[in-house]
Design an enzyme around this catalytic site. Sequence first.
Site, PDB file in Angstrom:
ATOM      1  CG  ASP A   3     -40.667  24.216 -25.307  1.00 53.47           C
ATOM      2  OD1 ASP A   3     -39.444  24.332 -25.387  1.00 53.47           O
ATOM      3  OD2 ASP A   3     -41.345  23.469 -26.039  1.00 53.47           O
ATOM      4  CD  GLU A  12     -37.437  27.417 -26.876  1.00 53.70           C
ATOM      5  OE1 GLU A  12     -36.567  26.734 -27.445  1.00 53.70           O
ATOM      6  OE2 GLU A  12     -38.659  27.215 -27.010  1.00 53.70           O
TER       7      GLU A  12
END
Length: 654
Positions: free
Chosen positions: A384, A413
């Site tokens: 993330d 990401e």
Amino acid sequence: MTGRFPIEDVTPSVSCGRYPAKAVVGELVPVSCVSYREGHHALGVNVVWRGPDGETEPFTRMRPGEPGLDQWHGMIRPDRVGRWTFTVEAFEDPYRTWRDAVVKKIGAGQGLEDLANDLAEGADVLDLAVKIVPQEHEDRVRAAAAALRDEQMSLFARVSPALDLEDLLWQHPVRQQVTTTRSYAIWVDRQRALYSAWYEFFPRSEGAEIGPDAIPIKHGTFATAAERLPAIAAMGFDVVYLPPIHPIGKINRKGRNNTLVARPEDVGSPWAIGSDEGGHDAIHPQLGTLDDFRAFIRRTEDLGMEVAMDLALQAAPDHPWVRSHPQFFTTRADGTIAYAENPPKKYQDIYPINWDNDYRALRDEIYRVVMHWVNQGIKIFRVDNPHTKAVNFWQWLIPKVKETDPDVLFLAEAFTRPAMMNGLGKVGFTQSYTYFTWRTTAWEMREYMGQLLASLDWMRPNFWPNTPDILHESLQHGGPPMFKIRTVLASMLSPSWGMYSGLELFEHVARPGSEEYIDNEKFELKPRDWAGAERSGRSLAPYITRLNRIRAANPALHWLRNLRFHEVDNGALLCFSKRDADSGNTVLVVVTFDASNVQWGNTTLNMPELGLDWHERFTVVDQITGATYEWGQHNAVRIDPYVEPAHVFVLQRN
């Protein structure tokens, strides 16, 4: 470079060789360079490559490119995971020099007297070649040398055996004045690093029950989530990605739709990690136990898939790190710890990491956490927001993990600046989210794919039509045809693609003025009626299943280097192909970007890119509808998005 001849512009070389290039097992990796020499003597170029254990593979002879440009091209195909290296060598090729000269002189009408020295010199070269060629060819080379020296034979009889050695001495050349480049590295991953289909869902929503105003009545568990796995496998997915499964912070917990004040029943965001129940190495107690998670992993593997785990390096205010390692965070002037902000947005439920206070202790703790999950069987991490963490940390962590577990993969990401996205790929990330979602015209997509192809040696794309955070306006307003269009583009253009659950139900309602889903699953339980959607026919699942089966059945779709675009005279249409050199499998796609109107177009195909001559006719079989057409270089195409927004053809030679 050390030696006699210049060797320049070697590829693949990432940042002048500072980082290893990327490949997967079985991939044909192009190697190229520019090399030249003075005069008219023949130059040869080859690749010497070494496997992860340092063993030398048979060298690959490189072939010249366009005449006059001094470019050389070759292919290598690694067959094991690990760090490979290669060097490029340039050398004088006396056989080719001799052969070229003799052919020209004979063509100019010169006879035995003129070629006496040439024949003697050629025999000397073949004497050297005898020591190089495989044993089974030695007698043939000796006989050719003897013929060159036999003054009783005609000129044709003397030179023909030597001239016929061209192919043999291309593969096993006499090499003189060898020049060698520095060593370049290629990190080779398992094939799933390039070819994969991801499905994201929240375990807590599967088997959950909610009451009025989305008040949770029953929380999903790993056991109830496992009941969803057969349907995911049946759709053809091979990676099951789970948002964070750790305890969720209770202090400053966010409520439904990211409201600042949560109700007592609200479940909070999984990305607000940590509470008195544990941190990044713990399981959210409502999901189950560590044993339950291991059972979920085993069930996933039994169905031919694997679990990808979220690695979100941030903490809730009540994360154990806040007490045990407060130096991992930033302390403000008033003594409080700074929460995350992206002005004007505020994330009071999340403390970002500070990478400068105690870097060594921080990196060691995160490495411990990652290896904890690797030891539970996790081999893929979806990271993330890696662009908000120190780049040198990833440059340390990813190779460190791969030292003992080279099969571990990392998906970035990182929806951020191109330099950062490329940089993360260079320092080790296996795959990356991309700007695919925002490329909404045929021209934009073609131009963007060109950028991705140019960076494939260090950044592999993974295309997602949607995520829990991203519901593009094209899906908000385009209706079912647009859902099909974006799914076709993601699954056919990129070897790796993914989707967030709900796409197959055409979920399209956004929070007003945003690209985020209303009633976002990040902040609440969201049980879905999968069976009801299937019964009513209001499901994209059969279409997704068809696309994933097409991908599995056609090896051309497993690669990205083979992507080629073809001309079509309608700007609403995109035409592209992929061809697998080993199997000859060729896939040709024509897709519309217009979800509302019928579009006509005329294609002009680059026939050699399809493995065909310019004049050939061929059969195309639509893998979605089963329709068959006879095609050539020029073809008329009609696409009605309400019937079928794309043709996915497999070519058959007539």
